[in-house]
Design a protein around this motif. Structure first.
Motif, mmCIF file in Angstrom:
data_model
loop_
_atom_site.group_PDB
_atom_site.id
_atom_site.type_symbol
_atom_site.label_atom_id
_atom_site.label_comp_id
_atom_site.label_asym_id
_atom_site.label_seq_id
_atom_site.Cartn_x
_atom_site.Cartn_y
_atom_site.Cartn_z
ATOM 1 N N THR A 397 44.194 56.340 46.154
ATOM 2 C CA THR A 397 44.181 56.677 45.382
ATOM 3 C C THR A 397 43.596 57.963 44.774
ATOM 4 N N GLY A 398 42.625 58.462 45.747
ATOM 5 C CA GLY A 398 42.087 59.767 45.256
ATOM 6 C C GLY A 398 43.373 61.351 45.124
ATOM 7 N N ARG A 399 44.228 60.929 45.501
ATOM 8 C CA ARG A 399 45.762 61.552 44.542
ATOM 9 C C ARG A 399 46.367 61.127 44.020
ATOM 10 N N LEU A 400 45.778 60.302 43.427
ATOM 11 C CA LEU A 400 47.177 59.389 42.206
ATOM 12 C C LEU A 400 46.319 59.981 41.235
ATOM 13 N N PRO A 401 47.522 59.784 39.966
ATOM 14 C CA PRO A 401 46.884 60.465 38.726
ATOM 15 C C PRO A 401 46.398 59.402 38.206
ATOM 16 N N VAL A 402 45.249 59.799 36.678
ATOM 17 C CA VAL A 402 43.955 58.697 36.888
ATOM 18 C C VAL A 402 44.451 57.374 36.700
ATOM 19 N N GLU A 403 45.958 57.348 35.098
ATOM 20 C CA GLU A 403 46.769 55.769 35.206
ATOM 21 C C GLU A 403 46.838 55.190 35.909
ATOM 22 N N LEU A 404 47.520 55.297 36.891
ATOM 23 C CA LEU A 404 47.831 55.135 38.493
ATOM 24 C C LEU A 404 46.406 54.263 38.992
ATOM 25 N N ALA A 405 45.443 54.961 39.275
ATOM 26 C CA ALA A 405 44.268 54.758 39.594
ATOM 27 C C ALA A 405 43.607 53.652 39.678
ATOM 28 N N ASP A 406 43.765 53.582 37.626
ATOM 29 C CA ASP A 406 42.980 52.555 37.395
ATOM 30 C C ASP A 406 43.318 51.379 37.656
ATOM 31 N N ASP A 407 44.465 51.346 38.021
ATOM 32 C CA ASP A 407 45.497 49.929 38.545
ATOM 33 C C ASP A 407 45.152 49.641 39.236
ATOM 34 N N VAL A 408 45.029 50.745 40.337
ATOM 35 C CA VAL A 408 44.807 50.311 41.338
ATOM 36 C C VAL A 408 43.083 49.336 41.318
ATOM 37 N N VAL A 409 41.978 50.402 40.498
ATOM 38 C CA VAL A 409 40.915 49.834 40.964
ATOM 39 C C VAL A 409 40.731 48.316 39.942
ATOM 40 N N GLU A 410 41.150 48.242 39.198
ATOM 41 C CA GLU A 410 42.155 46.768 37.983
ATOM 42 C C GLU A 410 42.516 46.001 39.568
ATOM 43 N N THR A 411 43.196 46.339 40.120
ATOM 44 C CA THR A 411 43.440 44.971 41.109
ATOM 45 C C THR A 411 42.546 44.787 42.000
ATOM 46 N N ALA A 412 41.483 45.835 42.690
ATOM 47 C CA ALA A 412 40.826 45.787 43.394
ATOM 48 C C ALA A 412 39.526 44.926 41.982
ATOM 49 N N ILE A 413 39.073 45.505 41.612
ATOM 50 C CA ILE A 413 38.193 44.049 40.511
ATOM 51 C C ILE A 413 38.840 42.911 41.079
ATOM 52 N N GLU A 414 39.441 42.562 40.757
ATOM 53 C CA GLU A 414 40.167 41.256 40.491
ATOM 54 C C GLU A 414 40.353 40.081 41.788
ATOM 55 N N LEU A 415 39.797 40.388 42.917
ATOM 56 C CA LEU A 415 39.917 39.954 43.943
ATOM 57 C C LEU A 415 38.632 38.962 44.520
ATOM 58 N N LEU A 416 37.708 39.812 43.287
ATOM 59 C CA LEU A 416 36.313 39.271 43.458
ATOM 60 C C LEU A 416 36.346 38.503 42.136
ATOM 61 N N ALA A 417 37.094 37.674 42.235
ATOM 62 C CA ALA A 417 37.627 36.435 40.885
ATOM 63 C C ALA A 417 37.264 34.616 42.238
ATOM 64 N N PRO A 418 36.565 33.209 41.085
ATOM 65 C CA PRO A 418 36.456 32.486 41.486
ATOM 66 C C PRO A 418 37.542 31.636 41.801
ATOM 67 N N ASP A 419 38.443 31.779 41.916
ATOM 68 C CA ASP A 419 39.918 31.029 42.841
ATOM 69 C C ASP A 419 40.759 32.202 43.504
ATOM 70 N N GLU A 420 39.511 32.936 44.000
ATOM 71 C CA GLU A 420 40.407 33.827 45.639
ATOM 72 C C GLU A 420 39.238 32.986 46.682
ATOM 73 N N ASP A 421 40.446 33.440 47.984
ATOM 74 C CA ASP A 421 39.047 32.638 48.683
ATOM 75 C C ASP A 421 38.161 33.689 49.509
ATOM 76 N N ALA A 422 37.312 33.675 50.839
ATOM 77 C CA ALA A 422 36.262 34.854 51.147
ATOM 78 C C ALA A 422 37.081 36.041 52.007
ATOM 79 N N SER A 423 38.136 35.793 52.174
ATOM 80 C CA SER A 423 38.465 36.856 52.767
ATOM 81 C C SER A 423 39.259 38.111 51.246
ATOM 82 N N ALA A 424 39.643 37.783 50.558
ATOM 83 C CA ALA A 424 40.145 38.273 49.015
ATOM 84 C C ALA A 424 38.277 38.866 49.049
ATOM 85 N N TRP A 425 37.726 37.890 48.531
ATOM 86 C CA TRP A 425 36.581 38.907 48.215
ATOM 87 C C TRP A 425 35.532 39.869 49.021
ATOM 88 N N HIS A 426 35.739 39.250 50.811
ATOM 89 C CA HIS A 426 35.746 40.260 51.444
ATOM 90 C C HIS A 426 36.003 41.830 51.355
#
Length: 687
Positions: A397-426
């Motif tokens: 992510t440190g070498r990506l353009p800001v738009e694509l990097a923001d998509d990566v951050v968004e995906t990581a945030i979405e892992l911390l969702a109530p319907d995800e299991d413990a592995s995804a949260w971790h």
């Protein structure tokens, strides 16, 4: 280092014996004996050398938890060992002592790590051919000589780095090819290392290191291309054999190939590796096959390889849009002026710096596929795979353009969702921490991220007679630690209250000692670097690494001290009321009741108006854990409150509350909750 150890108190008396044992490992007390035994190897004969080697190995094994203690003596240990091996390689020593010497060499590498040991390994050109000849005399299928192969290949991995063409010292003494032509020395080394890639033990790892050091030398691009092509084909064919009768030995080879390719893409120069990417073929074209592998080791190494391949695709640079905190000063933090630090525009405004020109560079499609694979790896069932994937996500992510990097951050945030299991949260927590500490999580994302991190700090999902979530809470503490180092105090200021309260709840009340200590370290890091956590200095002197090591002390000592601060008192009581009173572990419910009793006199109005009525209401719950914990906590709190605030009499309590409390025992009797499953526990609680 963590502030936790710097401000730690003296261990409790009951910990004195353990402290004394640990203290003895602060010095290499057997150094003279070990040196004497090593020096005796060359002249002790086979039996004496074997006995001395076993003794040295046993001594060194004691230092596996504190290997840095050996550092002052490493050169004195390694040089005599390699002198014995050199004498044998040149025909001047007794070959019978080769295995004992290599056993000690392996033990040193095992305890301290080969990356540290190779700093003391001689890399003279005159050693190359004798060592290769000695390695050729060790059959790969000799399972009693693997320490010899390991030690020789570790040494060779340094010797092959001599800064001139290896053909200069190639005397072509190693046999001949099929047409009678001599086999070049470099090719001979490659063949010997490849023969050990299928080893099931550490010799495989040494072979991977040797191959990586050899093939990344300048001028060996044809050999590098051939090896990468062979490695990619071998992995592709092995995947097709998965589950077959002959897959056992092939699986070891796959690990060796993954290790060697990962090391090559770490050590090689980008200009030399770029032309080789096309030869990876199936590996890049279908990276999704990796996570279906049954082996944890292969999945981890595969994730490591993929991230390094992606980094070769992308030019090495620091993203111009990343957040930088700017200048930092502990003095400014402590005097409350942390928000006035001078730094870059990103640090002072919370906005990313203007994008550099190359931020518009197109990202290869292969990188997007690899990145998607790494993000999927954050959900893997095994921690080591998730951890490797998280580090890869941060690096790429440190070498990506800001738009694509923001998509990566968004995906990581979405892992911390109530319907995800413990592995995804971790995995999500690990990824967010890696992104934050590299400046890739921008301040604009904090309002979205912080509530989810706070939820991760409290993550505890009941499962049967236990629960899942310890690793998630531990990773959430790592996120908080990373935020302390990554963001300016003015950026974190709006989020201080919920973060401090949640961390202190884990410091005082978490069931697991590693989480309590992790939360303590994260809180202390925030106090030191942010400077705006209420009563931070007072708290870190009490809630330190050692004091939270005892669960009883955390609940009854540290928690009581924390409740003395109004900002945290109600939050601590609410956690005891809503979480710990219904905990799955009976010992935690009982301990929580005692902790609530100690804190209750500090907030008598809230306890009478909120806590006791709620506890009495839950004494008839259908959940045995909830009603058992509620009865116990109500009894402990009521007794403590009456003794501390009403002279031991309950007559001073509000009339309505006395009526509610008086109806508890008859209601439980009427509901026949003294009988059946858990009836014995309820009778004890009511009494």
């Amino acid at each position: 280092g963590s502030l936790a150890r710097a401000v730690a108190m003296v261990p409790e008396p009951e910990e004195a014996d353990e402290a004394v044992v640990e203290e003895t490992r602060l010095l290499f007390t057997e150094a003279d004996e070990v040196e004497r035994l090593i020096l005796s190897l060359g002249a002790a004969g086979a039996a004496g050398a074997a006995e001395a080697a076993e003794e040295v190995s046993k001594i060194l094994d004691r230092y596996q938890e504190q290997p840095s203690v050996l550092d002052p003596k490493l050169e004195a240990l390694v040089m005599p060992l390699l002198a014995v091996v050199r004498a044998i390689a040149t025909g001047e020593g007794d070959a019978a002592v080769l295995r004992p010497a290599c056993l000690v060499m392996y033990s040193v590498c095992k305890v301290r790590g080969y990356k540290t040991i190779v700093k003391f390994v001689p890399h003279e050109a005159r050693d190359l051919e004798p060592l290769v000849a000695l390695l050729a005399s060790v059959p790969p299928d000799d399972h009693e000589a693997w320490q010899v192969a390991y030690s020789l290949m570790i040494w060779l991995s340094m010797v092959v780095m001599v800064p001139f063409d290896l053909s200069i010292i190639d005397s072509s003494i190693h046999g001949a090819g099929g047409d009678g032509a001599p086999i070049p020395l470099v090719k001979r080394i490659e063949q010997l290392a490849c023969a050990h890639l299928s080893s099931p033990g550490p010799a495989r790892d040494a072979a991977a290191v040797l191959l990586a050091r050899l093939l990344t030398r300048p001028g060996l691009q044809p050999m590098l291309r051939g090896y990468i092509t062979w490695g990619a084909q071998a992995l592709d064919e092995a995947r097709g054999m998965a589950g077959g009768a002959s897959f056992g030995s092939v699986s070891f080879t796959m690990v060796g190939v993954y290790s060697s390719l990962a090391a090559i893409f770490k050590l090689g120069h980008r200009e030399e590796l770029m032309p080789q990417l096309a030869h990876l073929g199936p590996l890049i074209a279908a990276p999704s096959a990796l996570l279906g592998d049954a082996s944890v080791t292969r999945r981890k190494l595969g994730i490591k390889l993929l991230q390094r391949v992606a980094l070769v695709f992308l030019p090495p640079r620091l993203a111009g849009w990343r957040y930088t905190r700017g200048a930092r000063s502990l003095l400014h933090n402590m005097d409350g002026s942390a928000g006035e630090l001078v730094g870059s525009d990103a640090a002072s405004t919370g906005r990313p710096a203007p994008a550099a020109e190359d931020d518009e560079t197109l990202v290869p499609e292969a990188v997007e596929g690899i990145l998607q694979q790494l993000l999927s790896g954050l959900r893997d069932a095994d921690t080591v795979v998730r951890w490797s994937a998280a580090k890869g996500v941060g690096r790429i992510t440190g070498r990506l353009p800001v738009e694509l990097a923001d998509d990566v951050v968004e995906t990581a945030i979405e892992l911390l969702a109530p319907d995800e299991d413990a592995s995804a949260w971790h995995g999500g927590c690990l990824a967010l921490a890696e992104l934050a500490r590299r400046g890739l999580l921008l301040p604009a994302r904090l309002p979205q991220v912080l509530p989810r991190v706070v939820a991760a700090l409290h993550y505890d999902v009941p499962r049967g007679t236990t629960s899942v979530g310890t690793h998630v809470r531990d990773a959430a503490c790592y996120v908080c630690w990373a935020f302390a180092r990554a963001f300016d105090a003015s950026v974190m200021a709006p989020h201080v209250a919920p973060l401090a309260q949640s961390l202190l709840v884990q410091v005082a009340f978490d069931r697991e000692v590693n989480v309590r200590r992790a939360a303590s370290a994260a809180f202390q890091e925030n106090v030191g670097r942010q400077g705006n956590f209420p009563h931070g200095i007072d708290i870190v002197t009490v809630a330190d690494y050692f004091s939270v090591g005892s669960r009883n002390n955390s609940y009854l000592g540290v928690a009581t001290y924390l409740a003395g601060f109004e900002q945290y008192r109600t939050f601590l009581l609410e956690h005891l009321l809503h979480v710990k009173s219904r905990h799955w572990d009976e010992s935690i419910r009982l301990l929580a009741a005692r902790a609530a009793a100690k804190i209750a006199p500090l907030a008598p109005a809230w306890v009478c108006d909120v806590m006791l009525p709620e506890l009495c209401k839950r004494t008839l719950s259908v959940d045995l854990k909830e009603r058992h914990g509620s009865v116990h906590m109500a009894a402990e709190v009521l007794l403590s409150l009456c003794n501390a605030c009403h002279g031991g009499s309950g007559a001073a309590l509000p009339a309505e509350l006395r009526k509610i409390i008086g109806a508890v025992a008859p209601a439980i009797e009427k509901a026949r909750l003294y009988r059946g499953r858990g009836g014995g526990g309820m009778r004890g609680a009511v009494c």
